[in-house]
Design an enzyme around this catalytic site. Sequence first.
Site, PDB file in Angstrom:
ATOM      1  N   GLU A 117     -87.896  25.317 -53.787  1.00  7.73           N
ATOM      2  CA  GLU A 117     -86.718  26.066 -53.337  1.00  7.73           C
ATOM      3  C   GLU A 117     -85.969  25.333 -52.225  1.00  7.73           C
ATOM      4  OE1 GLU A 117     -87.967  30.050 -52.353  1.00  7.73           O
ATOM      5  OE2 GLU A 117     -88.398  30.522 -54.447  1.00  7.73           O
TER       6      GLU A 117
ATOM      7  N   GLU B 193     -92.719  30.125 -60.323  1.00  8.70           N
ATOM      8  CA  GLU B 193     -93.156  31.292 -59.547  1.00  8.70           C
ATOM      9  C   GLU B 193     -92.545  32.532 -60.150  1.00  8.70           C
ATOM     10  OE1 GLU B 193     -92.397  31.455 -55.280  1.00  8.70           O
ATOM     11  OE2 GLU B 193     -93.100  29.383 -55.075  1.00  8.70           O
TER      12      GLU B 193
HETATM   13  C1  BG6 Z   1     -90.973  32.371 -52.852  1.00 10.75           C
HETATM   14  C2  BG6 Z   1     -91.507  31.246 -51.997  1.00 10.75           C
HETATM   15  O1  BG6 Z   1     -89.601  32.333 -52.925  1.00 10.75           O
HETATM   16  O2  BG6 Z   1     -91.266  33.661 -52.408  1.00 10.75           O
HETATM   17  C3  BG6 Z   1     -92.899  31.532 -51.448  1.00 10.75           C
HETATM   18  O3  BG6 Z   1     -91.526  30.027 -52.704  1.00 10.75           O
HETATM   19  C4  BG6 Z   1     -92.952  32.951 -50.900  1.00 10.75           C
HETATM   20  O4  BG6 Z   1     -93.218  30.565 -50.481  1.00 10.75           O
HETATM   21  C5  BG6 Z   1     -92.593  33.926 -52.018  1.00 10.75           C
HETATM   22  O5  BG6 Z   1     -94.188  33.269 -50.331  1.00 10.75           O
HETATM   23  C6  BG6 Z   1     -92.701  35.389 -51.613  1.00 10.75           C
HETATM   24  O6  BG6 Z   1     -91.989  35.630 -50.454  1.00 10.75           O
HETATM   25  P1  BG6 Z   1     -92.138  36.967 -49.637  1.00 10.75           P
HETATM   26  O7  BG6 Z   1     -91.189  36.850 -48.514  1.00 10.75           O
HETATM   27  O8  BG6 Z   1     -91.796  38.083 -50.550  1.00 10.75           O
HETATM   28  O9  BG6 Z   1     -93.555  37.081 -49.187  1.00 10.75           O
END
Ligand code: BG6
Length: 477
Positions: free
Chosen positions: A170, A372
């Site tokens: 990202e 992801e």
């Molecule tokens: C993603 C990131 O966008 O979101 C991760 O690559 C991150 O590093 C994940 O942990 C979840 O984010 P959050 O803020 O919902 O815990």
Amino acid sequence: MKKQTWQIPGDFILGAAASAWQTEGWAGKRPSQNSYLDMWYKNDPHVWYNGYGPAVATDFYNRYKEDIQHMKEIGLTHYRTSINWSRFLIDYETEVDEVYAGYIDAVINELITSGVEPMICLEHYEIPAVLMEKYGGWGSKHVIDLFAAYAEKVFERYGDRVKYWFTFNEPIVPQTRIFLDAIRYPYEQNTKKWMQWNFNKALATAKCVRLFHACKPECREGAKIGVILNPEVTYARSSAPHDQKAARIYDLFFNRVFLDPSIKGAYPDELMELMAKHDILFDHDEEELSVIKRNTVDFVGVNLYYPKRVQAPSRQWNESTPFHPAYYYEPFELPGRKMNPFRGWEICPRIVYDMAMRLKYEYGNIEWLIAENGMGVEHEERFKNEEGVIQDDYRIDFISAHLREAMKGIADGANCKGYMLWAFTDNVSPMNAFKNRYGLVEIRLEDNRSRALKKSACFYRDIIKNRRFETEEFRYK
Ligand code: BG6
């Protein structure tokens, strides 16, 4: 609604993701090796939920063998993490931290001997703090060269064993939070810097791709390099031209700003014109554009969590407000949308299919994977059964609904090669810390960070083994 059964291709990747800084903790880290996130946390611990930051994280540094055993038990085909740039070097020029490099060696070997293929990302927000202080971070062209030198050392050491490489996770996110929306340390609103960081990271990716391809004969056969992007599938409120324009411009500033240079090797003309018009065009020369042109990625990882819905702005832009792409759009909330209330993100599995078709038709059907996707939920302990196992049926539904869209895409010719769940274990994230839990494996903070598989881990194990899953209507409310 009737249940449907879906088959998963035998070679489809079914893995899970994490990053170095969100899991490792600071054990063995030298005081001079702060990353940007460490620096931010040290300056502003109060903005991190319950004060949890990267200091201990999940203690993966000490417990990686135990965690890899859990990966094996679940049957993950792949595990994606990063190498922490801020720890890999001592002087950020030439001197490698041999202790940390040895730890990375051991993790990679342990994964491979456990039958879990490693995927390695070179930067998951882990820019060394000293490079922020000395050179202004990714705003500096010198930092691009330091990153490329770091990448070269990493390829030399691990290129014989790692087949999947990513330059960034990202790449747009840190500067969007820091310079565009000014909600992260040091809270400087500066749209031009935002765009310079975007460009410099695209150029850094191209330089790493060039290096990687040059060293490829020494690397293991079939290795490839890509970048993990987080394009937000953008839907206009309506078919009216003003809403369509809002969505097109949102897409240019936030999605195509990385998709196009990384995959097509060039920026869209309309984006270049908009940047010039609003005086945020990045500093660049013809040579740099040609490096981007000639060194596009082999494949791409796409993080998909939620859709972006926009409409034409209804308010007047305040002339004294610095330019922000929101000049051209405002968010639109679809009535009746399904939400994950803990994260505040809309749940819309269709984004997977729509992204698959976009990559097929607009980006040459490049090979890609869902790098992801996952669901963060607060206070999961309330879902424990009598044996203390978290019954996360909402996560099982979430995974199934998104995987189904991937299978539909593949049936329609998408070149989607895998699905990586965020995340393998619960972990720490910027500001949200351990608030929203994403893992297949629970981290019990109150019990010395002991690990416990959730119900979703067994579900994931079964679909990996049987290559089959069922869906019905997405039940989460
Ligand atoms: C993603 C990131 O966008 O979101 C991760 O690559 C991150 O590093 C994940 O942990 C979840 O984010 P959050 O803020 O919902 O815990």
